[in-house]
Design a protein around this motif. Sequence first.
Motif, PDB file in Angstrom:
ATOM      1  N   GLU A  97       0.961  -1.364  -0.350  1.00  0.00           N
ATOM      2  CA  GLU A  97      -0.073  -0.413  -0.507  1.00  0.00           C
ATOM      3  C   GLU A  97       0.994   1.047   0.423  1.00  0.00           C
ATOM      4  N   GLY A  98       1.716   1.256   0.527  1.00  0.00           N
ATOM      5  CA  GLY A  98       2.656   2.477   0.811  1.00  0.00           C
ATOM      6  C   GLY A  98       2.403   3.674   1.376  1.00  0.00           C
ATOM      7  N   SER A  99       3.301   4.565   1.674  1.00  0.00           N
ATOM      8  CA  SER A  99       3.169   5.665   2.227  1.00  0.00           C
ATOM      9  C   SER A  99       1.623   6.565   1.972  1.00  0.00           C
ATOM     10  N   THR A 100       1.529   6.042   0.657  1.00  0.00           N
ATOM     11  CA  THR A 100       0.769   7.348   0.223  1.00  0.00           C
ATOM     12  C   THR A 100      -0.490   7.046  -0.236  1.00  0.00           C
ATOM     13  N   ARG A 101      -1.093   6.498   1.181  1.00  0.00           N
ATOM     14  CA  ARG A 101      -2.606   5.547   1.299  1.00  0.00           C
ATOM     15  C   ARG A 101      -3.283   7.042   2.449  1.00  0.00           C
ATOM     16  N   ASP A 102      -2.242   7.222   3.490  1.00  0.00           N
ATOM     17  CA  ASP A 102      -3.187   8.168   3.987  1.00  0.00           C
ATOM     18  C   ASP A 102      -2.688  10.035   4.578  1.00  0.00           C
ATOM     19  N   VAL A 103      -3.211  10.808   3.989  1.00  0.00           N
ATOM     20  CA  VAL A 103      -2.848  11.528   3.682  1.00  0.00           C
ATOM     21  C   VAL A 103      -3.047  12.481   4.760  1.00  0.00           C
ATOM     22  N   ALA A 104      -3.882  11.890   6.399  1.00  0.00           N
ATOM     23  CA  ALA A 104      -2.994  13.060   7.687  1.00  0.00           C
ATOM     24  C   ALA A 104      -2.401  12.430   8.109  1.00  0.00           C
ATOM     25  N   ALA A 105      -1.956  11.131   8.115  1.00  0.00           N
ATOM     26  CA  ALA A 105      -0.518  10.869   8.690  1.00  0.00           C
ATOM     27  C   ALA A 105       0.324  11.330   7.994  1.00  0.00           C
ATOM     28  N   LEU A 106       0.680  11.733   6.289  1.00  0.00           N
ATOM     29  CA  LEU A 106       1.443  11.909   5.708  1.00  0.00           C
ATOM     30  C   LEU A 106       1.657  13.660   5.853  1.00  0.00           C
ATOM     31  N   LYS A 107       0.526  14.639   6.205  1.00  0.00           N
ATOM     32  CA  LYS A 107      -0.303  15.994   6.224  1.00  0.00           C
ATOM     33  C   LYS A 107       0.644  16.034   8.067  1.00  0.00           C
ATOM     34  N   ARG A 157      16.532  28.698  11.625  1.00  0.00           N
ATOM     35  CA  ARG A 157      17.925  29.531  11.871  1.00  0.00           C
ATOM     36  C   ARG A 157      19.157  28.964  12.748  1.00  0.00           C
ATOM     37  N   GLU A 158      18.635  28.091  13.723  1.00  0.00           N
ATOM     38  CA  GLU A 158      19.522  27.444  14.883  1.00  0.00           C
ATOM     39  C   GLU A 158      20.059  26.420  14.019  1.00  0.00           C
ATOM     40  N   ASN A 159      19.612  25.864  12.671  1.00  0.00           N
ATOM     41  CA  ASN A 159      20.032  24.729  11.594  1.00  0.00           C
ATOM     42  C   ASN A 159      21.174  25.579  11.033  1.00  0.00           C
ATOM     43  N   SER A 160      21.959  24.513  10.637  1.00  0.00           N
ATOM     44  CA  SER A 160      23.258  25.215   9.543  1.00  0.00           C
ATOM     45  C   SER A 160      22.582  24.976   7.949  1.00  0.00           C
ATOM     46  N   ALA A 161      23.237  26.142   7.061  1.00  0.00           N
ATOM     47  CA  ALA A 161      22.469  25.729   5.895  1.00  0.00           C
ATOM     48  C   ALA A 161      22.285  24.214   5.435  1.00  0.00           C
ATOM     49  N   ASP A 162      23.820  23.537   5.427  1.00  0.00           N
ATOM     50  CA  ASP A 162      23.284  21.954   4.905  1.00  0.00           C
ATOM     51  C   ASP A 162      22.389  21.058   5.856  1.00  0.00           C
ATOM     52  N   SER A 163      22.214  21.259   7.284  1.00  0.00           N
ATOM     53  CA  SER A 163      20.975  20.916   7.502  1.00  0.00           C
ATOM     54  C   SER A 163      19.257  21.474   7.246  1.00  0.00           C
ATOM     55  N   ARG A 164      19.633  23.032   6.629  1.00  0.00           N
ATOM     56  CA  ARG A 164      18.568  23.241   6.184  1.00  0.00           C
ATOM     57  C   ARG A 164      17.911  22.767   5.288  1.00  0.00           C
ATOM     58  N   ASP A 165      18.545  22.807   4.180  1.00  0.00           N
ATOM     59  CA  ASP A 165      19.071  22.099   2.305  1.00  0.00           C
ATOM     60  C   ASP A 165      18.507  20.444   2.654  1.00  0.00           C
ATOM     61  N   ARG A 166      18.026  20.184   3.650  1.00  0.00           N
ATOM     62  CA  ARG A 166      18.085  18.789   4.360  1.00  0.00           C
ATOM     63  C   ARG A 166      16.820  18.706   4.578  1.00  0.00           C
ATOM     64  N   GLY A 167      16.450  19.580   5.312  1.00  0.00           N
ATOM     65  CA  GLY A 167      14.991  19.617   5.210  1.00  0.00           C
ATOM     66  C   GLY A 167      14.617  20.096   4.108  1.00  0.00           C
ATOM     67  N   ARG A 168      14.923  20.958   3.913  1.00  0.00           N
ATOM     68  CA  ARG A 168      13.529  21.512   1.919  1.00  0.00           C
ATOM     69  C   ARG A 168      13.567  19.927   1.257  1.00  0.00           C
ATOM     70  N   ALA A 169      14.725  20.015   1.061  1.00  0.00           N
ATOM     71  CA  ALA A 169      14.527  18.852   0.004  1.00  0.00           C
ATOM     72  C   ALA A 169      13.672  17.224   0.639  1.00  0.00           C
ATOM     73  N   ALA A 170      13.737  17.014   1.477  1.00  0.00           N
ATOM     74  CA  ALA A 170      12.481  15.961   2.702  1.00  0.00           C
ATOM     75  C   ALA A 170      11.576  16.584   2.307  1.00  0.00           C
ATOM     76  N   LEU A 171      11.446  17.700   2.517  1.00  0.00           N
ATOM     77  CA  LEU A 171      10.070  18.894   2.201  1.00  0.00           C
ATOM     78  C   LEU A 171       9.137  18.666   1.354  1.00  0.00           C
ATOM     79  N   LYS A 172       9.967  19.106   0.286  1.00  0.00           N
ATOM     80  CA  LYS A 172       9.842  19.399  -0.834  1.00  0.00           C
ATOM     81  C   LYS A 172       9.040  17.599  -1.027  1.00  0.00           C
ATOM     82  N   SER A 173       9.802  16.365  -0.909  1.00  0.00           N
ATOM     83  CA  SER A 173       9.857  14.952  -1.728  1.00  0.00           C
ATOM     84  C   SER A 173       8.016  14.726  -1.185  1.00  0.00           C
ATOM     85  N   LEU A 174       8.037  15.317   0.213  1.00  0.00           N
ATOM     86  CA  LEU A 174       6.875  14.787   1.294  1.00  0.00           C
ATOM     87  C   LEU A 174       5.658  15.833   0.523  1.00  0.00           C
ATOM     88  N   ASP A 175       5.769  17.199  -0.033  1.00  0.00           N
ATOM     89  CA  ASP A 175       4.865  17.963  -0.472  1.00  0.00           C
ATOM     90  C   ASP A 175       4.505  16.895  -1.635  1.00  0.00           C
TER      91      ASP A 175
END
Length: 942
Positions: free
Chosen positions: A745-755, A768-786
């Motif tokens: 079924e995969g992870s894209t079955r439950d919209v509420a859980a993903l949100k 701002r407390e995170n490094s630029a590299d750490s923020r980049d990792r968060g943004r890449a993961a966020l785009k993928s999750l979106d």
Amino acid sequence: MRSIVALAALCLRARPTRAAKARRAPRCADADVVARCLARCELFGAELKLRAARRFDGVIANRCLEECEEDFCPRRPPPGTEWVVPDATKKTVDPSATTFKRRPVGDGRALVAVPQPEAKVFLSWRMLAVDGAGHGAGAKGDRVERVDDRAPPNYSVQRRVAGGEWEGITTSSRTSLIDTPPGKKGTVYEYRVKATSGDRRDVWSRVASVKTESTGKDYVELSPPDQKTGANKRASMPPISNVLLADTDGDGELEGVAWRKVGSDADGTKRYVISIIEFDGSGITRDYDTDMGRPPPAKPPKGDWVTVESKGKRSVLKEAPGSESSLWTRPRAAGDVDGDGREEIWTVGHVDGACVYLLLRDDGVNVSLVASTPSPYPICDGADNSRHDAFLANLDGDPNKLSLGMAGGRHEPWRIFVWDLIDGTTLVPRWDSGSGVATRRDGKVATANAQNSHNVAVVDVDCDGRDEIIAGGTVVDDDGSILWGTNHWFGASAHVDGIVVDDIDPDSPGFEILLFSETGPEWGLYRAADGAPRVEAVAAEFHLQWNLAVNVSESRGLDVVGTFGGHLVDGGFSYGGGAFKPYPFGKWPREALNWFPIDWDGRGGHQACIFGFHVEGQVSSGVDRRRRLEAQPIANPRIYGFLGKEIKEVNAGTKEQILRVLVSAVDIVGDHREEVLVQMADGSLRAYFNVATPFVQKPTKLEDPHYRRFLGHATFPSHVAALGTTCSNTEPLSKKAPPPRRDWEGSTRDVAALKERRRPLELHANSRENSADSRDRGRAALKSLDQEITVAELRVAVRRMINACESPGCWRRADRDTNRHGETQADKARRKDPNAVDPTHGPDPTIAERRQPVRDSRCDRRVGPDRADTVAAPGKAPRVSIGGRCYQNRKSLIGKQLFFLDRYNADNPAKPHNVELVQSLWIQPSKGRSGRRRATNASSFS
């Protein structure tokens, strides 16, 4: 009410057992297949809506469900299957003396000398297994891995000013050091090294020359700039983006083997030659003219089927005709076929005008033809199969003998042909195998998948001292029989896009095989020896082109990091420790083949190198998407390590442009760490490497037989790691090993859980407390999750459509409905389209015809939205149609129940025809004991 009870009784008699209660599939009795196909087709529909490529309606949904159920339902091999019996006469062979035996690299030390800041020099060379014991444990703080119980070897290093006298500078147990020569900046020095013990103790390495400077470098130039640049200022040096690496002249050092275009299309002189590139900085190349390069035919032959005769059997390969300029028409592989220390080249070309397979030999001066054999199927002159893959394999248990193979056909169907070299000049057929082949072992049947991969991997998976061929989701044994397959997970006809062979699961002894599908969202991790699943899961979208096995989390073993969405990446995922995790790196690859695993630190760390990066707007469809990408220059490759941190940017801080990147890492320097090979815009070839002192010193990876075989065959998207010299694949699982995980079924079955997962990532990406590299990792993961959330929401819409389409009529278009070309089925029938179904007459639709949008005019009882009845034909009982359309395939569950209803109406003409009962005959969502959604049977009335 009595009519409902009577009809229920008829349906229940057709489903007498409780186990059958969950069945819905018209072609399969497996309830898991029914539920899995529903989830798969939901995702398929969501992707169609996402791409806006075409509408997703009941007809497409029906076709998807039918094809899925047919593809995934377990069944006996069909009639016409070619049964291959395993060879019971094979003798037992010790793998440590054959397939896992170290492969000597001769006298090659791969000594490199690279300038460092402050006029220092970095030196690195290979440790060989034959170097013998040294005199101590090495310098304080060293961690040196011993070849056996002896003390680590020692090496004598000498230096001289160019043209001067040699002087000894040190004796070290390390294989790298930083020297501080006494001369001024700009002085040219030469170095050489030798082992102080072992079989090579009196053999000096080749001389490495270096000019000291104040800035330093982190690369070695393998081939100098090409002075013959064209009008576009690009070099004419052979491109290395898909080069293979082999010791073709037997000097112990690697050469590059590439196809290179010569001549011009304008005057008809264009040809492709095999170029051997010396990696010693000299720029020497040696060519062999294959006489390939003819344009595609002006009028391609009718149809796209090529028939081949093979040892009395008739094989059919399907592929569109194409030009010899295609990459797929130029296969090549290298290996030491005859045990003389030189690796021969196995490729294709013309001889006396005929298309043949060629075995070439390089003597260090010229490249010559050793032997040739006719192609089993025509691949030249535009009638080519267009998808071929050359390989060499140890099929006899003799470490000094290799057989030559060619796999043809990436998509359905495919075939592998194998030859042996006899008397040094003659190629004799050995066996052929492929789709349509099955083997019975210990009461179990293994059937070859109908499709192959983009390449094959040659590995001894069952520790019998003979190589097997991993061809997509099928493992072919050394005798041509099928060892094991993955049809149960990927389907009977699935294009597995690539192969990774590595020690991924710590609970499974030995190494595992990681496979990932182009024709679906599935990927799987399997024990190499018997194909026992360890993980079988799906990603957020279809088309997983290349998954990596890397070390990015704190979980035991390696993590599987992949992308989804096809060649142009839509998002990524990570899996480790039994759970899905956010995409770990700060960048996505631009295309799914723009990355590869690399051992940058020498600890077996399995980092990731990305050399083409995703850009905003890439996910949009249309021609502009491709044009935007083609306009981008190749970016500097970046290496990502533990927790996804960026640890290295190749070619950083310079204005020089990288033109191409070899789609694989290689231990070419020889310090057991791997380098990034690039081609610069001026044509020069460079190997960027880690100039830090190795934390652990080991013998060069080039002595590992499986790793060496991979380099001599390297084609994307695949990876075969250095597997060592022992084979433990057949040992039992660890007692603490978790059970295999399977999730369709995969992870894209439950919209509420993903949100719910989105908010923490959003905070991480913007803090701002995170490094630029750490923020980049968060943004890449966020785009993928979106992207996953978008797909999940579309899946909900598709699910509602499928559930609302409970009546069979939803799955058939009326005759007035048109396809995307504006044609009805009647229009197609009038122009004699072979795929059309005449909607005006004929028998009940066949299985193939049911996939066509067609209206059956023999439905004479209509119960549409207005509940209007029609009068039955004289002498005939009224037939039932739902939604104003007809569905009469009696082979399906719905068709059978409609037939029961028709029969009940015929037997009880005075009773009311309660056709609304049919509305409950489709799949409805419900909860089982485990809480997992399952399919309910149409006969479970309430």
